[in-house]
Design an enzyme around this catalytic site. Sequence first.
Site, PDB file in Angstrom:
ATOM      1  N   LYS A  21      14.869 -41.917 -68.953  1.00 36.20           N
ATOM      2  CA  LYS A  21      14.174 -40.805 -68.299  1.00 36.20           C
ATOM      3  C   LYS A  21      14.705 -40.616 -66.881  1.00 36.20           C
ATOM      4  O   LYS A  21      15.453 -41.452 -66.369  1.00 36.20           O
ATOM      5  CB  LYS A  21      12.670 -41.075 -68.269  1.00 36.20           C
ATOM      6  CG  LYS A  21      12.279 -42.312 -67.469  1.00 36.20           C
ATOM      7  CD  LYS A  21      10.792 -42.554 -67.527  1.00 36.20           C
ATOM      8  CE  LYS A  21      10.423 -43.797 -66.705  1.00 36.20           C
ATOM      9  NZ  LYS A  21       8.976 -44.038 -66.702  1.00 36.20           N
ATOM     10  N   ARG A  57      -4.251 -45.395 -66.948  1.00 36.98           N
ATOM     11  CA  ARG A  57      -3.508 -44.178 -66.621  1.00 36.98           C
ATOM     12  C   ARG A  57      -3.428 -43.284 -67.850  1.00 36.98           C
ATOM     13  O   ARG A  57      -3.893 -42.151 -67.834  1.00 36.98           O
ATOM     14  CB  ARG A  57      -2.110 -44.535 -66.086  1.00 36.98           C
ATOM     15  CG  ARG A  57      -1.310 -43.332 -65.606  1.00 36.98           C
ATOM     16  CD  ARG A  57       0.057 -43.750 -65.071  1.00 36.98           C
ATOM     17  NE  ARG A  57       0.897 -44.365 -66.093  1.00 36.98           N
ATOM     18  CZ  ARG A  57       2.157 -44.753 -65.872  1.00 36.98           C
ATOM     19  NH1 ARG A  57       2.704 -44.612 -64.670  1.00 36.98           N
ATOM     20  NH2 ARG A  57       2.862 -45.309 -66.844  1.00 36.98           N
ATOM     21  N   TYR A  83      19.245 -38.362 -33.453  1.00 37.52           N
ATOM     22  CA  TYR A  83      18.052 -37.561 -33.194  1.00 37.52           C
ATOM     23  C   TYR A  83      16.907 -38.434 -32.684  1.00 37.52           C
ATOM     24  O   TYR A  83      16.618 -39.499 -33.240  1.00 37.52           O
ATOM     25  CB  TYR A  83      17.601 -36.850 -34.467  1.00 37.52           C
ATOM     26  CG  TYR A  83      18.471 -35.685 -34.871  1.00 37.52           C
ATOM     27  CD1 TYR A  83      18.650 -34.596 -34.028  1.00 37.52           C
ATOM     28  CD2 TYR A  83      19.104 -35.666 -36.108  1.00 37.52           C
ATOM     29  CE1 TYR A  83      19.432 -33.517 -34.405  1.00 37.52           C
ATOM     30  CE2 TYR A  83      19.892 -34.592 -36.503  1.00 37.52           C
ATOM     31  CZ  TYR A  83      20.054 -33.522 -35.639  1.00 37.52           C
ATOM     32  OH  TYR A  83      20.829 -32.458 -36.013  1.00 37.52           O
ATOM     33  N   MET A 129      20.785 -35.151 -41.872  1.00 35.89           N
ATOM     34  CA  MET A 129      20.985 -34.523 -43.174  1.00 35.89           C
ATOM     35  C   MET A 129      22.291 -34.954 -43.832  1.00 35.89           C
ATOM     36  O   MET A 129      22.342 -35.179 -45.046  1.00 35.89           O
ATOM     37  CB  MET A 129      20.957 -32.999 -43.044  1.00 35.89           C
ATOM     38  CG  MET A 129      21.059 -32.275 -44.378  1.00 35.89           C
ATOM     39  SD  MET A 129      21.004 -30.482 -44.228  1.00 35.89           S
ATOM     40  CE  MET A 129      19.316 -30.220 -43.702  1.00 35.89           C
TER      41      MET A 129
END
Length: 359
Positions: A34, A129, A256, A304
Amino acid sequence: MKAATAYINTDALTHNIRQLHLQAPNSKLLAVVKANGYGHGLLHVAKSLPDADAFGVARIEEALTLRAGGVVKPILLLEGFYGASDLPVIVTNNIHTVVHSIEQLEALESAELDNQAVVWLKIDTGMHRLGVRPEQLDDVVQRLHACDNVAKPLRYMSHFGCADDLASNVTNQQINTFLSLTEGCRGERSLAASAGILAWPDSQLEWIRPGIIMYGVSPFTEPDRSAEAFNMQPVMTLTSSLIAVRDVKEGEQVGYGGIWTSERDTKVGVIAIGYGDGYPRTAPNGTPVLVNGRIVPMAGRVSMDMLTVDLGPNAQDKVGDEAILWGNGLPAEVVAEHIGTIAYELVTKLTSRVDMTYL
């Protein structure tokens, strides 16, 4: 020079599956692929696992991708179908389904299908769950047995909530509950996922369901239970390159927000990877990175497209040198612990900007 690249070692994947077969020699193996094969590539992973007996996915789209890619082995929809409209697709494509709710049972009872559905009944043994509660089990089993749309015999499964915590008594309680509830059932059963396979041998029933450990990442945090300790090899190695090596003086800030201040004259390396590639922005100063065979600490905030590391005042590293963010030589579990997350999240969150190279 390459920017962010994830090298996927399919030989390591094959090795890990064989180790799991040795760990649970009497169990069939359902390989969990998955979330795009835990970020490793759904089809590439499935096609690299001839020793897997079946595959597990979370979404029907994942199952259909496997079928379209030529995978013919059984595929189990681990969350089951979401609505009655999924049922014709499931049976047409021979996709097995978990049933964990009364709503799913009612959908099966009222459906008009050309073929029967192979059902794994999920029992809630304590995680709370998904799954039918123990007091519901007899009624649900009777109704599934009476349903013409359901293939017989039924299969049974449950899922652990705390198997990665060896001090917890919850897992033994779940094992005992499941074994008691399924005693005398004719169908095959599955209980153990990665942590269960490695630490709770009583949960190795007819089927095991390895997920993260199959990719060479341990579900445990203890150093003596690392993937290497279980003779597992990392399948993914995430790399990038140094694009700058800069002299930074004592007292100067980097990045930053200026969250890292150099305590000495040093060299700072700039690596071409950032949160735009899926590397966590939350990684703090000191998060380890492997450069030319040595661990160096992150220095400054992840941006980024780049991150920065303190190479040290005597560093000989140069532009173009490779940096390993996790994988060979630097386990993803170690990086995740520094960041305050889990390795599952690291490997599944890489973006499409990262080049996937299969070895």
